[in-house]
Design a protein around this motif. Structure first.
Motif, PDB file in Angstrom:
ATOM      1  N   MET A   1       0.831  -1.177   0.000  1.00 24.55           N
ATOM      2  CA  MET A   1       0.000   0.000   0.000  1.00 24.55           C
ATOM      3  C   MET A   1       0.877   1.242   0.000  1.00 24.55           C
ATOM      4  SD  MET A   1      -3.399  -0.167   2.310  1.00 24.55           S
ATOM      5  CE  MET A   1      -2.879  -1.251   3.600  1.00 24.55           C
ATOM      6  N   PRO A   2       0.524   2.208  -0.819  1.00 24.70           N
ATOM      7  CA  PRO A   2       1.310   3.447  -0.838  1.00 24.70           C
ATOM      8  C   PRO A   2       1.027   4.316   0.382  1.00 24.70           C
ATOM      9  CG  PRO A   2      -0.438   3.535  -2.461  1.00 24.70           C
ATOM     10  CD  PRO A   2      -0.470   2.166  -1.867  1.00 24.70           C
ATOM     11  N   ILE A   3       1.968   5.168   0.674  1.00 22.89           N
ATOM     12  CA  ILE A   3       1.833   6.119   1.768  1.00 22.89           C
ATOM     13  C   ILE A   3       1.493   7.479   1.164  1.00 22.89           C
ATOM     14  CG2 ILE A   3       3.010   7.304   3.653  1.00 22.89           C
ATOM     15  CD1 ILE A   3       4.788   4.865   3.931  1.00 22.89           C
ATOM     16  N   TYR A   4       0.385   8.054   1.610  1.00 23.67           N
ATOM     17  CA  TYR A   4      -0.041   9.367   1.148  1.00 23.67           C
ATOM     18  C   TYR A   4       0.205  10.395   2.238  1.00 23.67           C
ATOM     19  CZ  TYR A   4      -2.386   6.912  -2.644  1.00 23.67           C
ATOM     20  OH  TYR A   4      -2.643   6.146  -3.736  1.00 23.67           O
ATOM     21  N   GLU A   5       0.658  11.581   1.832  1.00 20.90           N
ATOM     22  CA  GLU A   5       0.903  12.671   2.776  1.00 20.90           C
ATOM     23  C   GLU A   5      -0.269  13.652   2.720  1.00 20.90           C
ATOM     24  OE1 GLU A   5       5.712  13.057   2.840  1.00 20.90           O
ATOM     25  OE2 GLU A   5       4.619  14.193   1.321  1.00 20.90           O
ATOM     26  N   PHE A   6      -0.653  14.141   3.884  1.00 18.75           N
ATOM     27  CA  PHE A   6      -1.743  15.106   3.998  1.00 18.75           C
ATOM     28  C   PHE A   6      -1.273  16.291   4.827  1.00 18.75           C
ATOM     29  CE2 PHE A   6      -3.806  11.111   3.154  1.00 18.75           C
ATOM     30  CZ  PHE A   6      -4.853  11.432   2.313  1.00 18.75           C
ATOM     31  N   ARG A   7      -1.772  17.495   4.494  1.00 17.23           N
ATOM     32  CA  ARG A   7      -1.458  18.702   5.260  1.00 17.23           C
ATOM     33  C   ARG A   7      -2.754  19.488   5.482  1.00 17.23           C
ATOM     34  NH1 ARG A   7       3.008  21.892   2.850  1.00 17.23           N
ATOM     35  NH2 ARG A   7       4.295  20.499   4.061  1.00 17.23           N
ATOM     36  N   CYS A   8      -2.971  19.876   6.735  1.00 14.43           N
ATOM     37  CA  CYS A   8      -4.169  20.628   7.088  1.00 14.43           C
ATOM     38  C   CYS A   8      -3.888  22.131   6.964  1.00 14.43           C
ATOM     39  CB  CYS A   8      -4.627  20.272   8.498  1.00 14.43           C
ATOM     40  SG  CYS A   8      -3.566  20.897   9.802  1.00 14.43           S
ATOM     41  N   PRO A   9      -4.927  22.981   7.060  1.00 17.24           N
ATOM     42  CA  PRO A   9      -4.702  24.437   6.983  1.00 17.24           C
ATOM     43  C   PRO A   9      -3.783  24.972   8.082  1.00 17.24           C
ATOM     44  CG  PRO A   9      -7.027  23.937   6.681  1.00 17.24           C
ATOM     45  CD  PRO A   9      -6.356  22.658   7.063  1.00 17.24           C
ATOM     46  N   SER A  10      -3.643  24.236   9.190  1.00 18.30           N
ATOM     47  CA  SER A  10      -2.742  24.661  10.271  1.00 18.30           C
ATOM     48  C   SER A  10      -1.312  24.174  10.055  1.00 18.30           C
ATOM     49  CB  SER A  10      -3.255  24.132  11.610  1.00 18.30           C
ATOM     50  OG  SER A  10      -4.548  24.618  11.871  1.00 18.30           O
ATOM     51  N   SER A  11      -1.031  23.631   8.884  1.00 19.42           N
ATOM     52  CA  SER A  11       0.294  23.125   8.470  1.00 19.42           C
ATOM     53  C   SER A  11       0.745  21.897   9.241  1.00 19.42           C
ATOM     54  CB  SER A  11       1.354  24.223   8.577  1.00 19.42           C
ATOM     55  OG  SER A  11       1.051  25.266   7.682  1.00 19.42           O
ATOM     56  N   HIS A  12      -0.174  21.123   9.796  1.00 16.02           N
ATOM     57  CA  HIS A  12       0.188  19.835  10.393  1.00 16.02           C
ATOM     58  C   HIS A  12       0.340  18.828   9.259  1.00 16.02           C
ATOM     59  CE1 HIS A  12      -2.171  21.481  13.980  1.00 16.02           C
ATOM     60  NE2 HIS A  12      -0.883  21.582  14.279  1.00 16.02           N
ATOM     61  N   LEU A  13       1.417  18.095   9.267  1.00 17.65           N
ATOM     62  CA  LEU A  13       1.704  17.115   8.223  1.00 17.65           C
ATOM     63  C   LEU A  13       1.566  15.718   8.800  1.00 17.65           C
ATOM     64  CD1 LEU A  13       2.732  16.853   5.265  1.00 17.65           C
ATOM     65  CD2 LEU A  13       5.025  16.721   6.197  1.00 17.65           C
ATOM     66  N   HIS A  14       0.831  14.838   8.103  1.00 21.00           N
ATOM     67  CA  HIS A  14       0.722  13.445   8.546  1.00 21.00           C
ATOM     68  C   HIS A  14       0.619  12.529   7.330  1.00 21.00           C
ATOM     69  CE1 HIS A  14      -3.572  14.459   8.051  1.00 21.00           C
ATOM     70  NE2 HIS A  14      -3.778  13.165   7.922  1.00 21.00           N
ATOM     71  N   GLU A  15       0.882  11.254   7.548  1.00 24.08           N
ATOM     72  CA  GLU A  15       0.882  10.255   6.479  1.00 24.08           C
ATOM     73  C   GLU A  15      -0.153   9.189   6.775  1.00 24.08           C
ATOM     74  OE1 GLU A  15       4.873   8.799   6.607  1.00 24.08           O
ATOM     75  OE2 GLU A  15       5.651  10.454   5.428  1.00 24.08           O
ATOM     76  N   LEU A  16      -0.728   8.628   5.699  1.00 29.90           N
ATOM     77  CA  LEU A  16      -1.688   7.544   5.827  1.00 29.90           C
ATOM     78  C   LEU A  16      -1.368   6.462   4.809  1.00 29.90           C
ATOM     79  CD1 LEU A  16      -5.110   9.439   6.134  1.00 29.90           C
ATOM     80  CD2 LEU A  16      -3.906   8.211   7.926  1.00 29.90           C
ATOM     81  N   ASN A  17      -1.496   5.207   5.215  1.00 26.76           N
ATOM     82  CA  ASN A  17      -1.398   4.082   4.289  1.00 26.76           C
ATOM     83  C   ASN A  17      -2.788   3.808   3.751  1.00 26.76           C
ATOM     84  OD1 ASN A  17       1.323   3.574   4.660  1.00 26.76           O
ATOM     85  ND2 ASN A  17       0.973   2.262   6.402  1.00 26.76           N
ATOM     86  N   LEU A  18      -2.977   4.015   2.453  1.00 28.22           N
ATOM     87  CA  LEU A  18      -4.276   3.808   1.823  1.00 28.22           C
ATOM     88  C   LEU A  18      -4.112   2.942   0.591  1.00 28.22           C
ATOM     89  CD1 LEU A  18      -5.605   7.488   1.954  1.00 28.22           C
ATOM     90  CD2 LEU A  18      -6.271   5.605   3.441  1.00 28.22           C
ATOM     91  N   PRO A  19      -5.118   2.142   0.235  1.00 29.48           N
ATOM     92  CA  PRO A  19      -5.046   1.376  -1.008  1.00 29.48           C
ATOM     93  C   PRO A  19      -4.969   2.315  -2.216  1.00 29.48           C
ATOM     94  CG  PRO A  19      -6.891   0.652   0.352  1.00 29.48           C
ATOM     95  CD  PRO A  19      -6.329   1.864   0.992  1.00 29.48           C
TER      96      PRO A  19
END
Length: 95
Positions: A1-19
């Motif tokens: 599964m690939p790892i996707y990066e997400f960033r919120c309007p407050s500039s918090h960065l996190h990763e999720l494993n999604l199909p």
């Protein structure tokens, strides 16, 4: 599964494993709960473990800290003259 990066309007960065078939363009931020947008990022090719990836990694590592050479390769390193005990070699012409 690939790892996707997400960033919120407050500039918090996190990763999720999604199909791969997931079309999620956003996900909730685990820190603030806001809707975080998915980022476009490069694939993690250095984690493959293939000989090509290891070569790329070693090349990048040696680019900023090359090995120090204390002598010219091959200089002063003469091969010893082979000694033979075959009587036919004694009749060969000498240089």
């Amino acid at each position: 599964m690939p790892i996707y990066e997400f960033r919120c309007p407050s500039s918090h960065l996190h990763e999720l494993n999604l199909p791969m078939q997931t079309e999620a363009r956003s996900a909730p931020c685990p820190e603030c709960g806001a809707d975080a947008a998915r980022l476009i990022s490069s694939p993690r090719l250095s984690r493959l473990g293939t000989p090509q990836a290891e070569l790329i990694g070693s090349t990048e590592a040696s680019a900023h800290a090359p090995a120090v050479v204390d002598h010219v390769p091959g200089a002063g390193a003469r091969r010893p003259t082979p000694v033979t005990s075959d009587p036919r070699h004694a009749r060969l012409p000498r240089p």
